[in-house]
Structure formats: structure tokens, C-alpha cells
Design an enzyme around this catalytic site. Structure first.
Site, PDB file in Angstrom:
ATOM      1  N   GLU A 169     -22.670  32.818  10.021  1.00 57.13           N
ATOM      2  CA  GLU A 169     -23.086  33.812  11.234  1.00 57.13           C
ATOM      3  C   GLU A 169     -22.145  34.753  11.568  1.00 57.13           C
ATOM      4  OE1 GLU A 169     -23.201  30.568  14.377  1.00 57.13           O
ATOM      5  OE2 GLU A 169     -24.684  29.494  13.223  1.00 57.13           O
ATOM      6  N   GLU A 172     -28.740  25.600   9.376  1.00 56.70           N
ATOM      7  CA  GLU A 172     -28.696  24.879  10.607  1.00 56.70           C
ATOM      8  C   GLU A 172     -30.011  25.291  11.501  1.00 56.70           C
ATOM      9  OE1 GLU A 172     -25.420  25.857  13.227  1.00 56.70           O
ATOM     10  OE2 GLU A 172     -23.895  25.600  11.663  1.00 56.70           O
TER      11      GLU A 172
END
Length: 422
Positions: free
Chosen positions: A250, A361
Site C-alpha cells: 500500500e 486484502e
């Protein structure tokens, strides 16, 4: 007679005084137990304490590792700690409050996972097939993965997920920061379940926020962490089995200190750090790693992905993280799976043509729409794209209830959607 009465009185007084001065037999004594109490450095250990002061804060320590705890109304607590490297055969684990403490030994089975010697095969091993040893077998269907709060050693959590999903996860997601040893025990536990670890390696100290100059990207590139990187590389090489490693995930957001938007980092720093980490770990012999480059789904204000991609020679697989927050937050609204992932998937395919893609995720909130319908649509949407090899569910009750079983309809839909993809 007077002498007899004197002796009798003295005996009575003595008998009364001894128990009065001694500690009551039932008085609680602080004590801790470890589970497990033996293993290599990097083992995650659950410490259970009893007999401590009630509703009191304390700290568990083991060498350089520490974790806080708070006792219950009965003086009970549990805490998790990762065993640090040690040159000694045992590490003393100590739990202490202001007025009580207890210790227990943890036996280190070997000083570094990299020096374990496996039993030699009875016959010469055949020549390896000309494929990457870390690459998973070609998927005939979308692989189901999961991350749970307890991680790979939380067997009860993983068994519950298996029951909810109607199948065992073939990928198990876990997390480590730059203060933790290579989690060989966890990797082996996942392997024993017939699954593959998707190991998230985060270059920061957990809980320290985004301003952590010690972990600035240029410090990583400059070699400040090279001994630690080599330790990981040697340990993973010594373990020798496939593992998927997503370093600094991320990175296009602004919520981690390895973002180029925070912590004194600048443009180009992330790619330089990734390439350096890849080089050091690979040079240590860890060719059993699948390197997973994993941005968040792009959003307005996120760092453009093109400037963060390290290059085909440094990446084996790409991934996306993305959540349907629904209306669980003041700033969020309901989005469909295609709205959530569509643009990011297109960008990944343009940057990394031919690479396998994972959804590393994901989950959905219940608020704002039908989570059950969203799950059905997600699995159908991803299964229809052959280059997407895995769907990893974030089974946590955190910012909202992301779990598979946040409601009965959601749990039913999850099991049915996985069954339908066969």
C-alpha cells in the site's frame, strides 16, 4: 505444676504465632506460562499470567522484545511476543507490574533458522523443473486466502474460517515489522496446513505512526538495515520452501512511513529501497521467494503507480488491496467490486504485463448495501479474469466488522460463492 502450665501456655502461643506470621496457603502467587515454550528465534509465543494484581497494567519482556498487558478482575492476562535472536540456549520471559513479577524460560532450539540442517534424502533428489521454485502451481480456480488477527499460529481461528468457507484457505496472510525475526515457525505451521504464506514485511516499528525517520526509505537504500535484511534472507533460504513476500505494501497511500508522501521520503525513494532490499535478500540465497508488489487500489490523491513499480526483474507477482467501506465511515459510500478494483487492475496489467495478480486484502462493510450480494459479485468478478490467481479475505473485526460471518447472510453467501467457482 507451675512449670507444666508455663510450658503449655508457651506451646499454645507458639502454635498461634506461626500461622499468623506466615503467608496464607491460598494466597495467589504471580506466575506465567508460555505456549509454546520452545522453538527458534522468531517464534510467536502466547504468555498467560495468573495471580497478578487485579486490573493492573504491566509489561512482558524477553531480551529486546516487549509487549504491554492489562490484567483482568481476577489477575489474569494473555499477551503475545515474538522471541528475539539469542546467543544463549534460553531466553527469560518476564512479566511485571509495579508490585509483582514472574518469569519463565523459553528454550531456543537453534540460534538462527538459517542454520537448521534438514535430513538428507535417501536418494539423490531429481533435477528441479525449469520453473521458479517460489511460484505457486498454476491455479485451476481462484485461490482462497485469509488473514486473521491471531495469524498463522492461531489454529482455532483458521479452523473456524475453514468451516465458514467450506474449504481450507490455501493462502494465509501474515504481518511482520522491521523489529521481528524471520517467522520460520509460522511459515512451517502454514506449510503443515498445506497452504502458502503471503508474508507482509513492513519497514517500520509497529505503533510508531508515519513519522519514523529511523525507517526512512533512503536509510534502507543506504544499507543501514543490511545486516537485518541478510538475516531474513539467510533464514528464508535455510527454510527453503516457497513463500510469497510483499514488502512495503500500500505504498501509494499516505498511512505508512514508507509512502513517498510522508516521513521525509521523496520521489523515486520507494523503487530504490525495494530494489536494494530485493538485492540483499536474494544475494543471501533466498531464491524461494515470490516477490509481490502490492499497492492499494488507486484513489484521488494517491501516488501514481507508474513511479512506484520497481521493474519486471524485481517483481514476480502484483497485487491490490481494496475494501468496500460502504457507509461505515463518514467519508465512504458503497462501491461494487468492479468499481473498486477495475481501474487498479487495468493499471497493473499495463505496468506488469503477464504477471499473476492477487487480491491480497479485501472485504466489505455491512452498512450501506447487501454484503452478501457484494461477496457473490466479487467472487464471480474475480473468477472471470484468468490472470487473477487469489482472493485473500481480511477476516478482522477492526474499523468495522470485516469478517466473513459479520452476519448470517454474508457467511452463507461466502460459502456458496466459493463453491460456485468450482
Amino acid at each position: 505444676m507451675k512449670l507444666f502450665r508455663y510450658i503449655l501456655c508457651f506451646a499454645v502461643l507458639l502454635a498461634w504465632a506461626i500461622p499468623a506470621g506466615a503467608a496464607p496457603a491460598h494466597a495467589a502467587m504471580a506466575a506465567i506460562t508460555l505456549s509454546p515454550n520452545t522453538g527458534p528465534a522468531g517464534t510467536s509465543v502466547t504468555i498467560t499470567g495468573t495471580g497478578f494484581p487485579k486490573k493492573t497494567s504491566g509489561t512482558v519482556t524477553a531480551g529486546t522484545a516487549s509487549a504491554p498487558f492489562k490484567t483482568s478482575a481476577s489477575g489474569y492476562f494473555t499477551a503475545d511476543l515474538v522471541m528475539p535472536e539469542s546467543a544463549e540456549p534460553t531466553v527469560t520471559v518476564r512479566a511485571a507490574t509495579a508490585t509483582a513479577s514472574a518469569t519463565a524460560p523459553f528454550t531456543v532450539t537453534y540460534s538462527s533458522p538459517s542454520i537448521v540442517e534438514e535430513e538428507p534424502p535417501a536418494e539423490p533428489a531429481p533435477a528441479p523443473a525449469p520453473t521458479s521454485p517460489a511460484a505457486p502451481a498454476p491455479a485451476t480456480l481462484l485461490r482462497f486466502g485469509v488473514g486473521t488477527p491471531g495469524g498463522p499460529l492461531a489454529a482455532a481461528e483458521l479452523n473456524e474460517v475453514t468451516a465458514l468457507a467450506g474449504e481450507a484457505p490455501s493462502i494465509i496472510l501474515s504481518y511482520k515489522d522491521f523489529n521481528q525475526a524471520p517467522p520460520i515457525t509460522e511459515l512451517e505451521a502454514v506449510r503443515a496446513r498445506g497452504a502458502l504464506t503471503l508474508l507482509t514485511w513492513e519497514p517500520w516499528a509497529w505503533g510508531g505512526g508515519t513519522a519514523q525517520p529511523a525507517y526512512a526509505l533512503d536509510r534502507i537504500t543506504a544499507g543501514d538495515f543490511d545486516p537485518y535484511l541478510r538475516q531474513w534472507g539467510q533464514a528464508l533460504a535455510g527454510w527453503g520452501h516457497p513463500v510469497m513476500l510483499r514488502f512495503g505494501h500500500e505504498m501509494n497511500g499516505n498511512w505508512y512511513p514508507w509512502s513517498e508522501q510522508v516521513n521525509g521520503n521523496g520521489s523515486g525513494d520507494y523503487v530504490a529501497a525495494w530494489q536494494h532490499v530485493h538485492g540483499v535478500v536474494t544475494a543471501a540465497g533466498a531464491t524461494n521467494i515470490t516477490w509481490v508488489w502490492n499497492p492499494n487500489v488507486p484513489y484521488w490523491g494517491s501516488v501514481p503507480l507508474a513511479g512506484l513499480y520497481p521493474g519486471a526483474g524485481y517483481v514476480d507477482a502484483v497485487a491490490l488491496d481494496g475494501y468496500n467501506w460502504g457507509t461505515s465511515a463518514s467519508w465512504s459510500s458503497w462501491v461494487s467490486p468492479s468499481q473498486l478494483f477495475g481501474d487498479g487492475l487495468s493499471q497493473l496489467r499495463a505496468l506488469a504485463p503477464g504477471k499473476q495478480i492477487l487480491i491480497a486484502e479485501t472485504s466489505s462493510a455491512e452498512q450501506g448495501g447487501s454484503k452478501a450480494d457484494w461477496i457473490t459479485a466479487l467472487v464471480s468478478y474475480l473468477s472471470a479474469q484468468p490472470d487473477i490467481t487469489a482472493l485473500t479475505w481480511f477476516h478482522y473485526n477492526k474499523e468495522t466488522d470485516w469478517r466473513i460471518n459479520s452476519s448470517t447472510p454474508s457467511a452463507d453467501a461466502f460459502k456458496q460463492a466459493l463453491a460456485a467457482r468450482r
